[in-house]
Design a protein around this motif. Structure first.
Motif, PDB file in Angstrom:
ATOM      1  N   LEU A  90       0.808  -1.213   0.000  1.00  0.00           N
ATOM      2  CA  LEU A  90       0.000   0.000   0.000  1.00  0.00           C
ATOM      3  C   LEU A  90       0.843   1.264   0.000  1.00  0.00           C
ATOM      4  O   LEU A  90       0.527   2.235  -0.670  1.00  0.00           O
ATOM      5  CB  LEU A  90      -0.911   0.002   1.235  1.00  0.00           C
TER       6      LEU A  90
ATOM      7  N   PRO G   5       2.265   6.646  -0.420  1.00  0.00           N
ATOM      8  CA  PRO G   5       1.447   5.602  -1.050  1.00  0.00           C
ATOM      9  C   PRO G   5       1.919   5.264  -2.464  1.00  0.00           C
ATOM     10  O   PRO G   5       2.413   6.122  -3.180  1.00  0.00           O
ATOM     11  CB  PRO G   5       0.045   6.211  -1.061  1.00  0.00           C
ATOM     12  N   ARG G   9      -2.992   5.012  -4.816  1.00  0.00           N
ATOM     13  CA  ARG G   9      -3.490   4.989  -3.437  1.00  0.00           C
ATOM     14  C   ARG G   9      -3.420   6.359  -2.794  1.00  0.00           C
ATOM     15  O   ARG G   9      -2.610   7.203  -3.147  1.00  0.00           O
ATOM     16  CB  ARG G   9      -2.708   3.948  -2.629  1.00  0.00           C
ATOM     17  N   GLY G  71     -10.633   0.331   1.816  1.00  0.00           N
ATOM     18  CA  GLY G  71      -9.439   0.784   2.472  1.00  0.00           C
ATOM     19  C   GLY G  71      -8.922  -0.115   3.565  1.00  0.00           C
ATOM     20  O   GLY G  71      -9.595  -1.027   4.033  1.00  0.00           O
ATOM     21  N   ILE G  83      -5.774   3.795   4.153  1.00  0.00           N
ATOM     22  CA  ILE G  83      -5.215   3.867   2.794  1.00  0.00           C
ATOM     23  C   ILE G  83      -6.261   3.308   1.834  1.00  0.00           C
ATOM     24  O   ILE G  83      -6.678   2.161   1.960  1.00  0.00           O
ATOM     25  CB  ILE G  83      -3.894   3.073   2.686  1.00  0.00           C
ATOM     26  N   ARG G  85      -7.815   3.302  -2.442  1.00  0.00           N
ATOM     27  CA  ARG G  85      -7.546   3.613  -3.847  1.00  0.00           C
ATOM     28  C   ARG G  85      -8.331   4.880  -4.179  1.00  0.00           C
ATOM     29  O   ARG G  85      -9.394   5.133  -3.611  1.00  0.00           O
ATOM     30  CB  ARG G  85      -8.022   2.479  -4.758  1.00  0.00           C
TER      31      ARG G  85
END
Lengths: 94, 94, 94, 94, 94, 94, 94
Positions: A90, G5, G9, G71, G83, G85
């Motif tokens: 991530l 990231p 992300r 996430g 985190i 997308r």
């Protein structure tokens, strides 16, 4: 003995496990607060994966956070590793 | 009798089983610590698989780690093999 | 009566069933040890399947190993066949 | 009343049902042994289906074997039909 | 009030419901024998849907058979409609 | 405070909720008969979504019918909204 | 310590958590009414993701609404982050 990952795979090692191995002191508290942190141990060559060109963005030594349920755990020479696809990483922790 | 895998398939053989067959000694402890290690016995020709060109990256004799739930077990001449797709091979052990 | 498979399909026949029919002797032991072995009885023309060009790699008479849960069983003139896609054939036994 | 299937669909009719309707005699034994056999009653125009060009390979009158769990059963003028995609037809019986 | 479907969607109306509304007589027997028949009430413009060009093949007034579990039921001015994708329409009844 | 949807997303508001807020009278009967009707409050820019070019076909003020189980409910300044992809909008009510 | 990231992300931080940390006062009421609101803390480089070119549309400091079940939660220096997308970010709140 050495792990050479194929395609876009990355071999990572839990920091938790590493701390135990090197110091002999189990840092349970710290370990529990960052269970998905790991250090990159080996990086695959990338290339065409599932018909898509993949360039590797992590390198050996990077501290990374990876997706909790991803990867396959393997034990080699009594060390535990996780093999994940790069897409399951991530973020890099700097 | 011989197995000739199609497309991107790879025939592998558990090291655990091999050690039993050759020495007659069951190395249970070692075997349990590396259950996903296997040696490559036959490699398919690759080519276009599901519309994607696949080049084979493993060769006969490679020691590999493969995805735990992948593959089909087959028994031929009393030997047990697993047939996996190359994509289920995670890493080569060197 | 004859089966002409469409596209990338292959008609196979279990060796177990064949041995029963021809010799009248049921070779249960052997049969149980290779339940996924079959002989190719008819091969489809291949061509464009799901937008991908498929070339047939097996031929009538090949002994093959196929994926355990694949295919559709059909009974024709009291003979049992399995119709699989070529992609479900794992390897040719030579 | 007439069924005109769209795209790559095919209207088929179970041989079992047909035999009952025409002769008035229920051929249960035979019918049970070939439950997936059917005769093609109408064929769609093919064309571009899900972005892929599909050419129709079956024609009205063909006896076919189709995938057991595929298709939608419809009743029209007290006759039962099954509408399947051509891809669910496994083989033509000649 | 009017329904203008987007992309490849089609608004259809069960014949069962229509017969009830207009005559006041509930034709239960007939209705039960053809539960998937409907008449097309409005047709979307087609165009590029999921990256594929879709041309509409049905028109307002067509009697169609559609896939049993497809579509969304909507009630507008006390009339019940079903909105389906064209791909869920199996055949036109002529 | 304002919602600016990304890519092909659309912010809609249930007519049911609106009527309650403005008049203070709960029109339960009407509301129950059209639970999927909503009015468009904000429209994303479209563009390339999942590799496909998407042009927005709805505009602010359109009354739309959308797929029952689609979308994410959000509460902003005590107003309830639903954010859906344009593909979940079935039809415009005119 | 910093999170960088990968690909498309985005690292976000719940506003709820932030308010607790800075003021020491737990604003439960407010927090419960906007559970999916978060502020962008770090943005990946975008680029080719799953074979599709992705351009980043959010920037550090944006208040965003994101998909509830998306996430991965991570804890770094006792701060909690999520985190996601970019595709899981539904809208920017302005």
């Amino acid at each position: 003995m050495n792990l050479k990952p194929l395609s876009d795979r990355v071999v990572i090692k839990h920091l938790e496990a590493e701390e135990k191995t090197q110091s002999g002191i189990i840092l349970t508290g710290t370990a529990k607060e960052k269970p998905q942190e790991a250090v990159v141990v080996a990086v695959g060559p990338g290339g065409v994966v599932d018909g898509q060109k993949v360039e590797m963005q992590v390198k050996v030594g990077d501290k990374v956070i990876y997706s909790k349920y991803a990867g396959t755990e393997v034990t080699l020479d009594k060390e535990e590793y996780v093999i994940v696809r790069q897409g399951d990483i991530l973020a890099i922790v700097e």
